[in-house]
Design an enzyme around this catalytic site. Sequence first.
Site, short mmCIF file in Angstrom:
data_model
loop_
_atom_site.label_atom_id
_atom_site.label_comp_id
_atom_site.label_asym_id
_atom_site.label_seq_id
_atom_site.Cartn_x
_atom_site.Cartn_y
_atom_site.Cartn_z
N GLY A 12 -28.99 -3.33 21.39
CA GLY A 12 -28.10 -2.81 22.43
C GLY A 12 -28.34 -3.51 23.74
O GLY A 12 -27.45 -4.10 24.31
N ALA A 31 -39.16 5.82 25.53
CA ALA A 31 -40.39 6.12 24.80
C ALA A 31 -41.12 7.32 25.39
O ALA A 31 -41.40 8.30 24.70
CB ALA A 31 -41.30 4.89 24.80
N LEU A 45 -48.04 3.80 23.18
CA LEU A 45 -47.99 4.77 22.08
C LEU A 45 -48.17 4.10 20.72
O LEU A 45 -48.83 4.64 19.84
CB LEU A 45 -46.67 5.55 22.13
CG LEU A 45 -46.42 6.27 23.47
CD1 LEU A 45 -45.03 6.88 23.49
CD2 LEU A 45 -47.49 7.36 23.70
N GLN A 58 -41.64 -5.25 21.51
CA GLN A 58 -40.72 -5.10 22.64
C GLN A 58 -40.99 -6.17 23.69
O GLN A 58 -40.07 -6.75 24.26
CB GLN A 58 -40.90 -3.71 23.28
CG GLN A 58 -40.21 -2.62 22.52
CD GLN A 58 -38.71 -2.74 22.65
OE1 GLN A 58 -38.13 -2.48 23.68
NE2 GLN A 58 -38.09 -3.20 21.59
N VAL A 113 -42.18 -0.22 28.30
CA VAL A 113 -42.52 -1.65 28.33
C VAL A 113 -41.35 -2.56 27.99
O VAL A 113 -41.40 -3.76 28.24
CB VAL A 113 -43.67 -2.01 27.37
CG1 VAL A 113 -44.96 -1.37 27.80
CG2 VAL A 113 -43.33 -1.64 25.93
N GLU A 169 -38.48 -3.20 29.09
CA GLU A 169 -37.82 -3.98 30.14
C GLU A 169 -38.83 -4.73 30.99
O GLU A 169 -38.55 -5.82 31.48
CB GLU A 169 -36.94 -3.05 30.99
CG GLU A 169 -35.85 -2.42 30.12
CD GLU A 169 -34.75 -1.74 30.88
OE1 GLU A 169 -34.99 -1.31 32.03
OE2 GLU A 169 -33.64 -1.63 30.34
#
Lengths: 733, 213
Positions: free
Chosen positions: A244, A514, A618, A626, A691, A693
């Site tokens: 996305g 998150a 996490l 990411q 994280v 971005e």
Amino acid sequence: MKFDTPATTNPIDQMKIVGKPTNRIEGPLKTTGTAPYAYERHDVAANQAYGYVVGSAIAKGRIASMNLDAARAAPGVIAIVTADNAGKLAKGDFNTAKLLGGPDIEHYHQAIALVVADSFEQARAAASLVRVEYAREKGAFDLAAAIDTAIKPKASFGTEPDTAVGNFAAAFAAAPVQLDARYTTPDHSHAMMEPHATIAAWEGDKLTVWTSNQMIAWSVGDMAKTLGIPKENIRFDSPYIGGGFGGKLFNRADVLLAALGAKAAKRPVKVALPRPLMINNTTHRPATIQRVRLGATADGKLTAIGHESWSGDLPGGGPETAVAQTRLLYAGENRMTAMRLAVLDLPEGNAMRAPGEAPGLMALEIAVDELAEKLGMDPIALRVLNDTQVDPEKPSRPFSQRQLNKCLETGAAKFGWSKRAKPGATRDGRWLVGMGVAAAFRNNLNGPSAARVRLAKSGVVTVETDMTDIGTGTYTIVAQTAAEMMGVPLDKVVVKLGDSAFPVSAGSGGQWGANSSTAGVYAACVKLREAVVQKLGLASDAVFADGKVKAGRRSVALGDAATDGELVAEDKMEYGDLAEKFQQSTFGAHFVEVGVDAMTGEVRVRRMLAVCAAGRILNPKAARSQVIGAMTMGAGAALMEELAVDKRFGFFVNHDLAGYEVPVHADIPHQDVIFLDEADPTTSPMKAKGVGELGICGVAAAVANAVYNATGVRVRNYPITLDKLLGKLPDMV
Amino acid sequence: MQTSEEFELSRRGVLAGGAASVATVTLVPIGTAAAAAPAAKSPPTAKVAFEVNGKKRELELDTRTSLLDALREHLHLTGTKKGCDHGQCGACTVIVDGRRINSCLTLAVMHEGDKITTIEGLGTPDKMHAMQDAFVTHDGYQCGYCTPGQICSAVAVLDEIKAGIPSHVTADLGAAPAVTKVELRERMSGNICRCGAYSNIIDAITDVAGVKA
Ligand code: FES
Ligand code: FES
């Protein structure tokens, strides 16, 4: 549950499951092709017809006439939807331009018709028979030409268009060392791999859409508004999303037209945006022109920081908030930022991964590198010297945590920064080699988020929330959270996402997903724990571990609490004012080594390292992904990504994956990521931040600075393509 | 389909518009083919029989149907993805008679008698192929949409190297190509991953190939 005082110790702190590098629980489905994406839901509705979208061939003006006869007469055609026959449609709150254009046209490839047929091939063929006559109007398509007409925009996303502290003009004028430079960033496309796609079906006045959408509740609301029907009559289901990056935050033409097509055809209709339509039909990250002025003392203390940005959008749109980070990143008593917005008749500008910071840092972090050179300082030392532990605009407001310096220093040691030489001084055969660094900064955002948890007799815990997983790893961190809270292993947790029938979550965007969504799951699990303890008649300080609930000398299987029926708990995490009391941000440092071909100017990225300080991580495995993914996108922004604007006709010319170049395997080296050990008690009981971005913030500038270090050529206009280096490269010996 | 005449007309329209960009309103001339619309005729169909994942399949298809759409829309094998439909992304990669191809770039009816392997044929969630397993272990994906194509490509790439087929980066065309990161990156570059899982994907492939990076 309301989170209004900093977290103390809670079951998440055990970190038996949370915080462990964990394989994605949906991995076996994704890798075997059995995870169902929107266009693939053959099983959800029988007799699906195919819709094919027709896009406007002009950027601005109106449809003078439309002739549908040939298309209607084509084999297999069932219905054709246009603005003429679609009934009254309102514009969604999150859209700037209408999703179905006509007679007025707001941008190129705005959808103007949907042709529905029995097969995809028939719909596509018939769509090419739609005859349109347009009355084209002159539009504004050139940002550089339009900046004189740019005006002060309304505040957006809580960002003021103008900010000022101290006396910037005087301090800058008086600064012994000054940098004043202009930078440009081009329009970027999300170019996610899964095209926007929807299957829609009506049952009476109830609509169900199986779609690909990051923000379920926003989009249900916007769909209700657009169609003029109650929200309760609409269901969205979006369990798997093929990327996305902000491009699926809002409804797009596929979902509206599938719904209208299904109504007209009186049967379910599936629509995917054809790839060549996506770039002009949907949203993009707007281009910017930025001016950065930095004033410093001779020993490198910043005394004046000024950042201005110009961008464009359709009437009613907003600015790219490229100055946002400059308000917070470095100390300095005199500061100003300003954003100006021009009207452009290009497709709609909107959020793309780290909106604001991504293009903002592309400029600011080159400027810092340039200033360091003027000062004769190491760029890391300059950044470290100008660190601030408080909001520079409001020194009474501390950062909740800020380890930017540690990111820079850790990275420098790991990357071998001390080996960096003067610009143009390092050779490796035909390659000019250089290293670059940039700070990464992105604010942490939290949003209210709810979840429902169910406990079955078997001891299986099921989590339901309308939260989405766009590749971020939501399924897994939600499962980890529930497992930690309920004291069960990961394989005793089932996670169901993306259905508007579930409690409303924060959704996926702004790297808030998150922390926010797991905090909602935490809240629901706290309630479920209370229900379990009560049902079993245990003391309230019972311990949940190993599939059991233990209090005093009693130890009971968790599932026993559900012997006379499933236990269900639902709650929502909401937030007090901790984010106002503390500036919550995420930090990082990007290190890049490039080789630049001394003959051709071709740039190759050789090494990349990111060091991130972003609260509790996490799932370090998915979080690392990411970050490397964002680093890859940042490398693209540095070296190749640019939507080429046709300034006469007002559209992005390179509107497919052949013309809009994104990094491929051969462009990306092995990437390293280090997470500093953190837990931020001000963000939520999870003590986490985002994280996804942060990872892109600063990357492009680190590449640009590495290219400068390799060649001595400073490129301020992205992307850094070889034509901008050729003719300026050091002489071959 | 656009005829060349229509293309000419719209191309001329573009040129005319460019020259007349001073005018505030420009009519874009469009052909009047609608008036001469032929009556609807069913599109030509053809029978095709091939083997998919070891199973014989027979289809009667609109001849315009791509192999990709035959798999996804007719056989409901939706593991093979459509990312672009134009041979630009690799999401639709399948293995036909041992060689990987972009299934969006080939018509289904051209594959009479072929043996086709899709992601579903490599393994299932309960019985995963080593490459699928390695992608999970190395987190060689994020959104998962490019993943089946990456995995089909990866499996075929290792076979290509084994078969001695050189690539653009093979330095010595006389020697057998080796499984190196540079070779893998080159050969995998037709499979775009916008999530940017490349570094992990290469780790997964080298793991399966049993080479130390
Ligand atoms: S869908 Fe075939 S290459 Fe993109
Ligand atoms: S995993 Fe999302 S595109 Fe590759």
